[in-house]
Design a protein around this motif. Structure first.
Motif, short mmCIF file in Angstrom:
data_model
loop_
_atom_site.label_atom_id
_atom_site.label_comp_id
_atom_site.label_asym_id
_atom_site.label_seq_id
_atom_site.Cartn_x
_atom_site.Cartn_y
_atom_site.Cartn_z
N ALA A 65 62.12 33.06 39.99
CA ALA A 65 61.91 32.03 38.96
C ALA A 65 60.90 31.00 39.45
O ALA A 65 60.03 30.56 38.69
N ALA A 66 61.00 30.65 40.73
CA ALA A 66 60.05 29.67 41.29
C ALA A 66 58.62 30.23 41.24
O ALA A 66 57.67 29.52 40.90
N PHE A 67 58.46 31.49 41.57
CA PHE A 67 57.13 32.12 41.52
C PHE A 67 56.62 32.21 40.08
O PHE A 67 55.45 31.92 39.79
N LEU A 68 57.52 32.62 39.18
CA LEU A 68 57.10 32.77 37.78
C LEU A 68 56.71 31.43 37.18
O LEU A 68 55.80 31.36 36.34
N ASP A 69 57.39 30.37 37.61
CA ASP A 69 57.06 29.04 37.09
C ASP A 69 55.64 28.63 37.51
O ASP A 69 54.91 28.03 36.74
N VAL A 70 55.27 28.99 38.73
CA VAL A 70 53.89 28.74 39.18
C VAL A 70 52.91 29.52 38.30
O VAL A 70 51.93 28.98 37.79
N LYS A 71 53.21 30.80 38.09
CA LYS A 71 52.29 31.63 37.32
C LYS A 71 52.22 31.22 35.85
O LYS A 71 51.16 31.33 35.22
N LEU A 72 53.35 30.74 35.33
CA LEU A 72 53.37 30.31 33.92
C LEU A 72 52.37 29.17 33.68
O LEU A 72 51.76 29.08 32.62
N ARG A 73 52.21 28.31 34.69
CA ARG A 73 51.24 27.22 34.55
C ARG A 73 49.81 27.74 34.39
O ARG A 73 48.96 27.09 33.80
N HIS A 74 49.56 28.92 34.95
CA HIS A 74 48.21 29.50 34.85
C HIS A 74 48.04 30.37 33.62
O HIS A 74 46.93 30.82 33.33
N LEU A 75 49.14 30.62 32.93
CA LEU A 75 49.09 31.62 31.86
C LEU A 75 48.06 31.31 30.76
O LEU A 75 47.31 32.21 30.37
N PRO A 76 48.02 30.07 30.26
CA PRO A 76 47.03 29.81 29.19
C PRO A 76 45.61 30.17 29.61
O PRO A 76 44.88 30.83 28.86
N GLU A 77 45.22 29.79 30.83
CA GLU A 77 43.86 30.12 31.28
C GLU A 77 43.72 31.64 31.50
O GLU A 77 42.66 32.23 31.26
N TRP A 78 44.80 32.27 31.95
CA TRP A 78 44.76 33.72 32.18
C TRP A 78 44.65 34.50 30.87
O TRP A 78 44.02 35.55 30.81
N ILE A 79 45.31 33.99 29.83
CA ILE A 79 45.18 34.65 28.52
C ILE A 79 43.73 34.54 28.03
O ILE A 79 43.17 35.51 27.51
N GLU A 80 43.13 33.37 28.23
CA GLU A 80 41.72 33.21 27.84
C GLU A 80 40.83 34.19 28.62
O GLU A 80 39.90 34.77 28.06
#
Ligand SMILES: *Cc1c(COP(=O)(O)O)cnc(C)c1O
Length: 372
Positions: A238-253
């Motif tokens: 969960a801690a790792f996914l929370d880090v990655k979730l912060r990057h998700l909007p830019e990653w979707i772009e």
């Protein structure tokens, strides 16, 4: 084998966010926060906010999200659930393992369930529709939701491939009773191992999923309410996914930019069909970039020979595997897809040069002449 263009590159992805991941790791490990701690709660809150639902419940896998959703929807022996013929096998397995019967429906040109074919599959025993938002594209949910209302059916969304995708401005996972998510390493949001979640607006469903994921136990009182499972999302994940979730909007772009690059380079090359379906109601996130050609097997061979890693989703429809005991009523589009599709490398680790390399090799294969 080391590819010039691997299908995914988890090591490179880690290096892109190494500092943040390492910090999260050290925090979790030094505090000993292993089971159901703040990191899980924080991720659940952030996931729910991202999707646009009231609750999110972290689980061990996308399969568990589907299975628990089936149970929450009251699916059991004698109940039929409509599922697409073209999907990952786990969608149908969740129905079967809940005691229900999957009733398969063929898909359309965008690889998602053909909403024109749902009604003819509905019987007095139909209890639910389980649409799958495949490849990063939401199903046509307007028709699905009105069919569900008309026939009094529960809708459970298999959104495992479509975190962030929208239909009519609404995100995947906000239409049905639950949205089911997978954070398998190579999903659009991937952990370092299997992970999943349910999102929902229904407090009872959220509570039920929290009990079932941890042996049916209410953690506050220690009382058992159900025969449950052991399928909790690990706090560290969960801690790792929370880090990655912060990057998700830019990653979707970034995924969308890569898709545009593929579109520019491969438009009208050979007999390729690209996954761009002009309909402004949909905003896709390109979990997979699936192209279609009558020369699939030859093209795959050519790309592999030129060090481009290719996957096929899927070379044989799941319902054709005898061990699964599913009835094959004949699904022409799904069968054609199994012979004609290939998935090109699509991930945020790809450089523009790698994308151009893939495009060049495909142009070469088709004799470079664009059939304009
Ligand atoms: C990945 C996936 C699943 C299952 O997710 P797991 O986390 O691997 O259990 C279910 N349905 C679809 C469409 C998927 O892509």
């Amino acid at each position: 084998m080391v590819y010039e263009v691997p299908f995914v590159d988890p090591g490179k992805n880690y290096k892109m966010i190494k500092d943040e991941i390492d910090t999260a790791y050290q925090e979790v490990m030094t505090r000993g926060d292993l089971i159901m701690r703040d990191q899980l709660k924080a991720f659940e809150e952030n996931l729910a906010r991202f999707v646009g639902t009231k609750y999110a419940v972290g689980l061990n896998s996308g399969y568990d999200a589907l299975h628990i959703s089936m149970l929450a929807a009251g699916i059991g022996p004698g109940d039929e659930v409509i599922v697409p013929a073209h999907t990952f096998v786990a969608t149908a397995s969740a129905v079967v393992n809940a005691g229900g019967t999957p009733v398969l429906v063929d898909v359309g040109k965008d690889y998602n369930i053909d909403v024109e074919k749902i009604e003819e599959a509905i019987t007095p025993r139909t209890k639910a529709i389980l649409p799958v938002h495949l490849n990063g594209r939401v199903c046509e949910m307007e028709t699905i939701m009105s069919l569900a209302e008309e026939h009094d059916l529960v809708v459970i969304e298999d959104a495992c491939q479509s975190l962030g995708a929208t239909f009519n401005g609404r995100r995947a996972g906000t239409f049905g009773l639950t949205g089911c998510w997978s954070f398998y390493p190579f999903k659009i949001l991937g952990g370092y191992g299997d992970n999943g979640a349910i999102t929902t607006d229904d407090p009872e469903v959220a509570k039920y999923a929290r009990l079932l994921r941890y042996n049916g136990e209410d953690k506050e009182t220690g009382a058992y309410y159900h025969h449950g499972f052991t399928c909790l999302m690990d706090n560290l994940q969960a801690a790792f996914l929370d880090v990655k979730l912060r990057h998700l909007p830019e990653w979707i772009e970034r995924r969308r930019a890569i898709a545009e690059r593929y579109r520019d380079g491969l438009n009208r090359v050979g007999d390729l069909t690209l996954p761009h379906f002009s309909d402004p109601r949909f905003e896709d996130v390109y979990q997979n970039y699936v192209v279609r050609t009558s020369q699939r097997d030859e093209l795959v061979k050519y790309l592999e020979k030129n060090s481009v890693e290719i996957l096929i989703h899927w070379p044989k429809p799941y319902y054709q595997y005898e061990g699964l005991g599913l009835s094959d009523r004949g699904f022409p589009e799904t069968e054609a897809i199994s012979k004609e599709v290939l998935s090109l490398p699509m991930n945020v680790e790809l450089s523009d040069e790698q994308v151009e390399y893939v495009i060049k090799r495909i142009q070469e294969f088709f004799g470079s002449s664009r059939l304009r």
